[in-house]
Design an enzyme around this catalytic site. Sequence first.
Site, PDB file in Angstrom:
ATOM      1  N   LEU A 137     -15.147  13.343 -32.876  1.00  0.00           N
ATOM      2  CA  LEU A 137     -14.305  12.390 -33.467  1.00  0.00           C
ATOM      3  C   LEU A 137     -12.860  12.673 -33.291  1.00  0.00           C
ATOM      4  O   LEU A 137     -12.412  13.869 -33.356  1.00  0.00           O
ATOM      5  CB  LEU A 137     -14.664  12.343 -35.094  1.00  0.00           C
ATOM      6  CG  LEU A 137     -16.150  12.216 -35.512  1.00  0.00           C
ATOM      7  CD1 LEU A 137     -15.955  12.259 -36.965  1.00  0.00           C
ATOM      8  CD2 LEU A 137     -16.455  10.839 -35.104  1.00  0.00           C
ATOM      9  N   ASP A 138     -12.244  11.471 -32.675  1.00  0.00           N
ATOM     10  CA  ASP A 138     -10.903  11.704 -32.263  1.00  0.00           C
ATOM     11  C   ASP A 138     -10.051  11.967 -33.717  1.00  0.00           C
ATOM     12  O   ASP A 138     -10.534  11.871 -34.603  1.00  0.00           O
ATOM     13  CB  ASP A 138     -10.379  10.575 -31.784  1.00  0.00           C
ATOM     14  CG  ASP A 138     -10.474   9.219 -32.340  1.00  0.00           C
ATOM     15  OD1 ASP A 138      -9.958   9.306 -33.457  1.00  0.00           O
ATOM     16  OD2 ASP A 138     -10.969   8.188 -31.736  1.00  0.00           O
ATOM     17  N   MET A 139      -8.839  12.452 -33.494  1.00  0.00           N
ATOM     18  CA  MET A 139      -7.969  12.682 -34.571  1.00  0.00           C
ATOM     19  C   MET A 139      -7.786  11.691 -35.817  1.00  0.00           C
ATOM     20  O   MET A 139      -7.864  11.886 -36.937  1.00  0.00           O
ATOM     21  CB  MET A 139      -6.662  13.037 -33.911  1.00  0.00           C
ATOM     22  CG  MET A 139      -5.505  13.457 -35.054  1.00  0.00           C
ATOM     23  SD  MET A 139      -4.084  13.915 -34.400  1.00  0.00           S
ATOM     24  CE  MET A 139      -3.562  12.374 -33.894  1.00  0.00           C
ATOM     25  N   THR A 160     -10.247   9.434 -36.715  1.00  0.00           N
ATOM     26  CA  THR A 160     -11.278   8.971 -37.157  1.00  0.00           C
ATOM     27  C   THR A 160     -12.010   9.986 -38.124  1.00  0.00           C
ATOM     28  O   THR A 160     -11.954  11.156 -37.896  1.00  0.00           O
ATOM     29  CB  THR A 160     -12.325   9.001 -36.034  1.00  0.00           C
ATOM     30  OG1 THR A 160     -11.958   8.082 -35.128  1.00  0.00           O
ATOM     31  CG2 THR A 160     -13.548   8.230 -36.521  1.00  0.00           C
TER      32      THR A 160
END
Length: 234
Positions: A102-104, A106
């Site tokens: 999960l990106d930063m 999200t």
Amino acid sequence: MRLDKFLADTTDLTRSLATKAVKQGRVLVNGEKPKSASAKVDESDEVTLDGEVLTLESGFRYFIMNKPLGHVCTHRDSTHPLVFDLLDGVVNRMDLHTVGRLDMDTTGLLLITDDGQWSHHLTSPKHHQPKTYRAWLAEDLRTDAEEKLAKGIVLEDDPEPTKPAQLERVTEREVLLTIHEGRYHQVRRMFAALGNHVEKLHREKMGCMQLDPALKEGEFRPLTDDEIDALAHG
């Protein structure tokens, strides 16, 4: 097994720090100070560090986390905090990896393990594991969004259309989107292709696993045997 390796496998100590702890007399084996960190120990031995009995865990480890905003899914980052920093009490965190990323920006459901085969099953494109995200949009959703997402859309800098995705409107600016692949920043790019912008993104489900409502942001717990098995065969 060498004592220094046993200590490294059951605590946050490196092998060099384990050797130092032995020399400092902080380690006992069956109530006695070992002569060196190279001493051999096995399951029948009681090993303590600062009076605490150490237990060697066997088998793979599986966790679910409610990932908070601002953390990254990597072991090293010079700027941002890591999801692995949140695993209080878990030893050998460098052996763990996230199942996908999960990106930063999200939040939500994140699976963490040291079982590479199990992880591969969940992330391999051929298994088409569904992932459901709740997205909050900057503008009202266009009326034909469901149809376009169900057919697959072309993303910027990617000539291959996305696989069919399912969209459920909660409101005109809050939606649930289920996708069956894992391209880079895919959900954000899909809504960008529809002329919209994702202001907030939260993963609620992966495969058969729903985010545990009891987990607050930043909290985690081990998966149960039933959950591990269900995900492995989903």
